[in-house]
Every structure is written in C-alpha cells, then in structure tokens.
Design an enzyme around this catalytic site. Structure first.
Site, PDB file in Angstrom:
ATOM      1  N   MET A  89       0.847  -1.194   0.000  1.00 52.60           N
ATOM      2  CA  MET A  89       0.000   0.000   0.000  1.00 52.60           C
ATOM      3  C   MET A  89       0.880   1.240   0.000  1.00 52.60           C
ATOM      4  SD  MET A  89      -3.011  -1.189   2.663  1.00 52.60           S
ATOM      5  CE  MET A  89      -1.915  -2.077   3.779  1.00 52.60           C
TER       6      MET A  89
ATOM      7  N   CYS B  21      -2.383  -1.013  -9.968  1.00 55.03           N
ATOM      8  CA  CYS B  21      -2.531   0.350  -9.467  1.00 55.03           C
ATOM      9  C   CYS B  21      -3.156   1.239 -10.547  1.00 55.03           C
ATOM     10  CB  CYS B  21      -1.178   0.916  -9.046  1.00 55.03           C
ATOM     11  SG  CYS B  21      -1.273   2.591  -8.372  1.00 55.03           S
TER      12      CYS B  21
ATOM     13  N   LYS C  55       0.462  -9.018  -9.363  1.00 54.59           N
ATOM     14  CA  LYS C  55      -0.756  -8.557  -8.692  1.00 54.59           C
ATOM     15  C   LYS C  55      -1.557  -7.741  -9.696  1.00 54.59           C
ATOM     16  CE  LYS C  55      -2.492  -6.489  -4.402  1.00 54.59           C
ATOM     17  NZ  LYS C  55      -3.485  -5.545  -4.922  1.00 54.59           N
TER      18      LYS C  55
ATOM     19  N   ASN D 206      -7.707 -10.681  -3.008  1.00 56.71           N
ATOM     20  CA  ASN D 206      -7.539  -9.397  -2.348  1.00 56.71           C
ATOM     21  C   ASN D 206      -8.761  -8.536  -2.666  1.00 56.71           C
ATOM     22  OD1 ASN D 206      -5.844  -6.416  -3.210  1.00 56.71           O
ATOM     23  ND2 ASN D 206      -6.148  -7.055  -1.111  1.00 56.71           N
ATOM     24  N   GLY D 207      -9.110  -7.649  -1.727  1.00 52.53           N
ATOM     25  CA  GLY D 207     -10.174  -6.698  -1.999  1.00 52.53           C
ATOM     26  C   GLY D 207     -11.372  -6.842  -1.080  1.00 52.53           C
TER      27      GLY D 207
END
Length: 328
Positions: free
Chosen positions: A13, A95, A134, A206-207
């Site tokens: 992050m 991203c 990712k 993820n999420g």
C-alpha cells in the site's frame, strides 16, 4: 531462501507499508508475507537504492513490489531486489493512479497481456526468486470473464504461477485511486472461478476483506488471502493469524507487549535521525476498539509530531490507555 507461504499476506500500500510499518506488523505475526510499497524500476535504477530497498532482516518474509513496463529495466530491478535479500519479486499490474498510467505501468497494463508476459519472463530469467503478479479482474470496459481469462492465460505463458487478484475492476478514467478501491463492485466469485479453471495456479484473493472470518471463508476457494486496509487500520487482528492459519501456538501477547517489542527499534531509529511520527503513525490503530484507544491515537498524533519527540511519548500514550482501562 525458502519459498514464502502466501496463505496470508498484507498488501502493498503506497504511503503505508514502508519499512517501519512492516517491522510493526512483524511483531504481530511471524508468518504472514509482507509486501513493500510499490517501487518503480526506474527509481531503482537511478535512485538511492539503500533508501528505496533497504529493510530490517526482522521483517522477513517480505516481498518487493515493482512497477514498470520495460522488460530489461524490470529484470535489472528484480535482480537488485534479489541482491537486497527479498523473498519474492512482485509486478504491479493493478494500481490505477494517473501517475502510474502516465508511466505506462500498473493497471493499464491489463490491456497489454503480451507485454506483461514479456516483462515477467525477463524478471524470471534474471532472478532465482519467485516472481509473481498482482492485478485486477479487468479495466474499463473489459469483460470480467473472457478478457480476464485471456489475460491470465497469456501472462502465465511466462511461467508465472502465482496471481494475486484484487477482485474489482479498475476504471482508469473517471475514478480516483481511492474511488477505485471502493466503488467498482467486488466480484470474489470471479477469482474463485479462476482457481477452478486453472487449478495448477496459486491464486491469492484481495479486496474488501475485513476480518479473519472472511479470510477463512475465502480460503475454502483459493490458496491465499491478502488483507489491505483492515490489516493497517485494525492491526491487532494480525495477532491471531499465526495460530489460526499456520497452526502455530498462540502467544499470550497483549497490546502493551507489542509496544514494548517496538521500543528497541524505535530507539535505534530515533538515534539514526528518524522522527518518531514516521514510525508511530503506523501504530495508531493498535488500540482500536478498546478503552483508551482514542487517547492512544491522540497522544501519538499530537505529541509524536513535535520536534525531539521520543520514547516518552509512547510511555505517555500507554499511561493514558492504562488509566482508561482502570476506569472501566
């Protein structure tokens, strides 16, 4: 180096998971795989590599996330990551920020799976470490089923077998990075179906995962779970991770014990000229939801930023917590 377990991970992050944050998280869990903030391959080539890549060995296992789209440059950056001792090299293809798009890396690369394949292939050839990716389940008008399936199939031709999937699309036009973490609907089922279709791949989801109970449910369908904001904002949940997901004996640790564990590190970093708030800003959520938590945050936020702030600020904050607990 032993291949790291990805059963439970803390997400990379930006502006959050720096070396101080990771050292703090490591006091709470011995086994979870931690990730750096994304570092661009360009910065690794031209910047202060010790500042960008240096980390405390106590953080291990820790993975380096890299951003970029030039296969040769990414291979060079991956090699630097290996030389610094990371356990894994991860390519960011998720991203959505404007700055990232301008540099032609991050989520916009989901439109170019062949390029992602070539980047990862070059990285794998350069290092002996695991190389992972990712990504999102898609971008903009891409179909979440067909286009995402094609993306994974093409990218996996590089020999990459680990996909960490944020179960949301990224909308590159019209949504800010923050909105892209919240507005596009979650589709965890899409990630489950990827695992069903490609069972030989290691799939980490993820999420939107906010609790260990939710993580346990996801682990019935995929190989690993990655927590982001929940791990950062309510870090105490990490203290249950090792016993619950790795079968390690539970440590009878209190939050005060974690603060005590951090003090030698804080003292060392202060002596090296690091301001207190650079470390303690990551610890604000430690007492979330317990008596005195608001006072803990207040003391660290107000006193921790003052010139010359030292360990006495931690002691004062702990005193405020103890007083509120005693008053309950």
């Amino acid at each position: 180096m032993t291949v790291p377990s990805r059963r439970f991970c803390v997400a990379p992050m930006m502006d959050w998971t720096d070396r101080h944050c990771r050292l703090f998280h490591r006091q709470l869990t011995r086994h979870a795989l931690l990730y750096t903030e994304m570092v661009t391959a360009q910065a690794i080539r031209h910047g202060d590599r010790q500042r960008l890549l240096g980390f405390d060995p106590a953080e291990q296992p820790v993975a380096l996330q890299i951003g970029g789209s030039d296969p040769a440059l990414l291979a060079e950056a991956a090699k630097w990551g290996e030389d610094f001792g990371y356990a894994e090299i991860n390519l960011n293809v998720g991203c959505p920020s404007d700055r990232v798009q301008t540099g032609r890396f991050g989520a916009c690369l989901m439109a170019e799976p062949a390029l992602v394949r070539d980047c990862l292939g070059a990285m794998r050839q350069a290092v002996g470490l695991p190389v992972t990716v990712k990504c999102r389940i898609g971008i903009d008008e891409q179909d979440e089923e067909e286009d995402f399936a094609r993306f994974v199939d093409v990218v996996s031709e590089a020999g990459v077998t680990v996909f960490i999937v944020h179960a949301r699309k990224a909308w590159l036009k019209g949504l800010s990075p923050r909105e892209n973490r919240e507005i596009p609907p979650l589709n965890h089922g899409r990630v489950y179906r990827l695992k069903q279709r490609r069972p030989e791949l290691e799939i980490v989801i993820n999420g939107g995962i906010v609790s260990l109970d939710e993580a346990a449910t996801h682990l019935q369908h995929v190989d690993g779970v990655m927590l982001g904001r929940a791990a950062y904002q309510t870090p105490w949940l990490l203290s249950e991770m090792d016993s619950r997901f790795y079968g390690s004996p539970a440590e009878a640790l209190s939050r005060a014990d974690i603060v005590a564990r951090m003090k030698p590190y804080v003292a060392r970093e202060l002596a090296a000229g690091v301001p207190l708030h650079a470390i303690t800003r990551h610890m604000l959520g430690l007492f979330h939801g317990v008596p005195g938590g608001r006072w803990w945050r207040r003391v660290l936020s107000e006193d921790g930023v003052k010139p010359g702030a030292g360990l006495d600020v931690l002691d004062k904050a702990m005193g405020e917590v103890a007083a509120r607990i005693a008053a309950e």
